[in-house]
Design a protein around this motif. Sequence first.
Motif, PDB file in Angstrom:
ATOM      1  N   UNK A 169      25.061  21.861 116.672  1.00  0.00           N
ATOM      2  CA  UNK A 169      24.555  20.822 115.775  1.00  0.00           C
ATOM      3  C   UNK A 169      24.819  19.417 116.291  1.00  0.00           C
ATOM      4  N   UNK A 170      25.413  19.297 117.474  1.00  0.00           N
ATOM      5  CA  UNK A 170      25.776  17.969 117.985  1.00  0.00           C
ATOM      6  C   UNK A 170      24.530  17.162 118.323  1.00  0.00           C
ATOM      7  N   UNK A 171      24.536  15.889 117.894  1.00  0.00           N
ATOM      8  CA  UNK A 171      23.442  14.998 118.253  1.00  0.00           C
ATOM      9  C   UNK A 171      24.045  13.685 118.746  1.00  0.00           C
ATOM     10  N   UNK A 172      23.465  13.142 119.799  1.00  0.00           N
ATOM     11  CA  UNK A 172      24.005  11.912 120.376  1.00  0.00           C
ATOM     12  C   UNK A 172      23.104  10.718 120.065  1.00  0.00           C
ATOM     13  N   UNK A 173      22.528  10.683 118.846  1.00  0.00           N
ATOM     14  CA  UNK A 173      21.609   9.607 118.472  1.00  0.00           C
ATOM     15  C   UNK A 173      22.267   8.225 118.565  1.00  0.00           C
ATOM     16  N   UNK A 174      23.523   8.025 118.063  1.00  0.00           N
ATOM     17  CA  UNK A 174      24.125   6.686 118.202  1.00  0.00           C
ATOM     18  C   UNK A 174      24.280   6.263 119.660  1.00  0.00           C
ATOM     19  N   UNK A 175      24.643   7.200 120.522  1.00  0.00           N
ATOM     20  CA  UNK A 175      24.761   6.877 121.940  1.00  0.00           C
ATOM     21  C   UNK A 175      23.385   6.583 122.532  1.00  0.00           C
ATOM     22  N   UNK A 176      22.388   7.309 122.080  1.00  0.00           N
ATOM     23  CA  UNK A 176      21.027   7.032 122.534  1.00  0.00           C
ATOM     24  C   UNK A 176      20.614   5.617 122.145  1.00  0.00           C
ATOM     25  N   UNK A 177      21.099   5.161 120.990  1.00  0.00           N
ATOM     26  CA  UNK A 177      20.802   3.801 120.568  1.00  0.00           C
ATOM     27  C   UNK A 177      21.398   2.775 121.523  1.00  0.00           C
ATOM     28  N   UNK A 178      22.621   3.026 121.994  1.00  0.00           N
ATOM     29  CA  UNK A 178      23.218   2.132 122.989  1.00  0.00           C
ATOM     30  C   UNK A 178      22.418   2.153 124.281  1.00  0.00           C
ATOM     31  N   UNK A 179      21.986   3.335 124.670  1.00  0.00           N
ATOM     32  CA  UNK A 179      21.201   3.456 125.909  1.00  0.00           C
ATOM     33  C   UNK A 179      19.908   2.631 125.792  1.00  0.00           C
ATOM     34  N   UNK A 180      19.237   2.730 124.670  1.00  0.00           N
ATOM     35  CA  UNK A 180      17.986   1.981 124.494  1.00  0.00           C
ATOM     36  C   UNK A 180      18.227   0.470 124.458  1.00  0.00           C
ATOM     37  N   UNK A 181      19.415   0.084 123.954  1.00  0.00           N
ATOM     38  CA  UNK A 181      19.746  -1.340 123.887  1.00  0.00           C
ATOM     39  C   UNK A 181      20.114  -1.895 125.261  1.00  0.00           C
ATOM     40  N   UNK A 182      20.956  -1.161 125.988  1.00  0.00           N
ATOM     41  CA  UNK A 182      21.464  -1.649 127.264  1.00  0.00           C
ATOM     42  C   UNK A 182      20.518  -1.382 128.431  1.00  0.00           C
ATOM     43  N   UNK A 183      19.707  -0.326 128.310  1.00  0.00           N
ATOM     44  CA  UNK A 183      18.834   0.088 129.415  1.00  0.00           C
ATOM     45  C   UNK A 183      17.507   0.576 128.843  1.00  0.00           C
ATOM     46  N   UNK A 184      16.729  -0.319 128.253  1.00  0.00           N
ATOM     47  CA  UNK A 184      15.527   0.094 127.515  1.00  0.00           C
ATOM     48  C   UNK A 184      14.494   0.820 128.359  1.00  0.00           C
ATOM     49  N   UNK A 185      14.439   0.560 129.665  1.00  0.00           N
ATOM     50  CA  UNK A 185      13.467   1.237 130.525  1.00  0.00           C
ATOM     51  C   UNK A 185      14.002   2.556 131.069  1.00  0.00           C
ATOM     52  N   UNK A 186      15.249   2.907 130.729  1.00  0.00           N
ATOM     53  CA  UNK A 186      15.865   4.162 131.183  1.00  0.00           C
ATOM     54  C   UNK A 186      15.823   4.278 132.712  1.00  0.00           C
ATOM     55  N   UNK A 187      16.279   3.225 133.396  1.00  0.00           N
ATOM     56  CA  UNK A 187      16.213   3.223 134.863  1.00  0.00           C
ATOM     57  C   UNK A 187      17.555   3.524 135.517  1.00  0.00           C
ATOM     58  N   UNK A 188      18.641   3.468 134.756  1.00  0.00           N
ATOM     59  CA  UNK A 188      19.965   3.662 135.344  1.00  0.00           C
ATOM     60  C   UNK A 188      20.398   5.120 135.204  1.00  0.00           C
ATOM     61  N   UNK A 189      20.572   5.776 136.346  1.00  0.00           N
ATOM     62  CA  UNK A 189      21.108   7.151 136.406  1.00  0.00           C
ATOM     63  C   UNK A 189      20.510   8.081 135.362  1.00  0.00           C
ATOM     64  N   UNK A 190      19.205   8.304 135.372  1.00  0.00           N
ATOM     65  CA  UNK A 190      18.605   9.218 134.394  1.00  0.00           C
ATOM     66  C   UNK A 190      19.223  10.609 134.493  1.00  0.00           C
ATOM     67  N   UNK A 191      19.555  11.169 133.328  1.00  0.00           N
ATOM     68  CA  UNK A 191      20.138  12.498 133.280  1.00  0.00           C
ATOM     69  C   UNK A 191      21.646  12.541 133.297  1.00  0.00           C
ATOM     70  N   UNK A 192      22.267  11.386 133.522  1.00  0.00           N
ATOM     71  CA  UNK A 192      23.733  11.361 133.591  1.00  0.00           C
ATOM     72  C   UNK A 192      24.306  11.298 132.171  1.00  0.00           C
ATOM     73  N   UNK A 193      24.640  12.463 131.616  1.00  0.00           N
ATOM     74  CA  UNK A 193      25.188  12.623 130.270  1.00  0.00           C
ATOM     75  C   UNK A 193      24.200  12.199 129.183  1.00  0.00           C
ATOM     76  N   UNK A 194      23.854  10.906 129.113  1.00  0.00           N
ATOM     77  CA  UNK A 194      22.944  10.448 128.060  1.00  0.00           C
ATOM     78  C   UNK A 194      21.506  10.674 128.508  1.00  0.00           C
ATOM     79  N   UNK A 195      20.830  11.601 127.845  1.00  0.00           N
ATOM     80  CA  UNK A 195      19.436  11.911 128.165  1.00  0.00           C
ATOM     81  C   UNK A 195      18.617  11.538 126.946  1.00  0.00           C
ATOM     82  N   UNK A 196      17.928  10.412 127.018  1.00  0.00           N
ATOM     83  CA  UNK A 196      17.203   9.889 125.854  1.00  0.00           C
ATOM     84  C   UNK A 196      15.962  10.738 125.574  1.00  0.00           C
ATOM     85  N   UNK A 197      15.207  11.051 126.601  1.00  0.00           N
ATOM     86  CA  UNK A 197      13.998  11.868 126.441  1.00  0.00           C
ATOM     87  C   UNK A 197      14.281  13.267 126.967  1.00  0.00           C
ATOM     88  N   UNK A 198      14.959  14.065 126.146  1.00  0.00           N
ATOM     89  CA  UNK A 198      15.430  15.362 126.608  1.00  0.00           C
ATOM     90  C   UNK A 198      14.276  16.351 126.727  1.00  0.00           C
TER      91      UNK A 198
END
Length: 410
Positions: free
Chosen positions: A381-410
């Motif tokens: 049941x784990x969801x990383x939505x709050x962390x995904x929010x940080x990812x979208x804020x800090x790296x909106x184009x998802x260009x830094x290390x895609x797939x490294x733990x935080x996967x926004x578009x899984x």
Amino acid sequence: MGSRHPVFDGCTILDLSRMTTIRTADLDRGYAVVEPGVTQRQLVELLDGTPWMLNVTSGCADASLVGNTIERGDGTIRARVEDLLGLEVVLGTGEIMTTGGLDRHGGWSGTVAGPDLTRAFLQSNLGVVTAMAIGFVPRPEAVTLVNATYAKTALAEVVDTVVRVGRTRVATHGMLRLKELFVVPAAGRAAIADTADPDLFTVQVPLLGSREAVWIAENDMRDTLGRVDGLVSYRSLDTATTPITDPLYPRTLFARGIASCLHLRQSLGIDECARADEARIGWLTFLPVVPLQQHALCKAVELFGLEAERHGVAGMLEFNVISPHTTNMVAQIPFVREPEAMERAHALRHAVRRVFLEAGFPPYRSNIDQMPWELVDRSGTYRDVPLEGLKRLFDPADIISPGRYLVVNR
């Protein structure tokens, strides 16, 4: 554990190895601000003859301090994150932010008012770390390395002793380790050094402080470890006078804050670290977190042993006591560099990850094969939505290390 390889294919590699500037070295307060290409060797040489020493790892002397610290590596004295004071980070937006009291001019003030996002950038893809403030260890008057070897039949009692010692650890004791615990199925013997004895294992800890304090601590440790049945040998080494011919000499260097490649080269049978991938034996590593409890540590050994036997692959286990509550387990999985042996080693790592997750022992560091799934695999049941929010804020184009733990578009 990743090295220069990205998690996903098709990436552009951003190589920071030429960022080798030590921006600040404050030898009054005991910290430095270093760039990602600064190595253990550089900082050790800088600190030679000063009141400070570096909390070194047993890895290559030319390994990055920044890389190992933000991956939560373990030093000889303490976990590397305890050395971390602050970060400079370039976000995916191109903005630069600093954390932990680190300023834009290479100065570090100490912890300041307001939220501190330093640890948000550990094992993340939220930004690119371009500088780190790192704290040093006061150089002690004396350093003694305690090394006790036991018969494997005494494992349960020794684990109980390690738990008791680990829960009363004082700041001047280095990292307490239960190590060199071999699991060797007959089919996996070829990947284990001839000098390894699967019937023995070791407890090791460096003791630091004044000569009197170290003498008292060593006597207490000798009494505690000596009371356990199954003790084969007990050694107490003055790290300043240990001869280079002693098998524990590399460990005495680490205890004194001196980075060295001797241990790594001896383990791999190579004459220079750049040839590590040419060694006859390779290693995979599995790194779960295990509670500092007797039943938990013994359960972890049992689980790994069952899977190692099933896959016909050997392992060497180590438990690093990082707090009164927790150990970082290091499972080295050696393999002969042949396709079939490599495949079995990867299958073992995949299998132990699954059974350790089920037992409640999740990884504290991952590898590029499993990294995209670590957050969601902790529970159904784990969801990383709050962390995904940080990812979208800090790296909106998802260009830094895609797939490294935080996967926004899984």
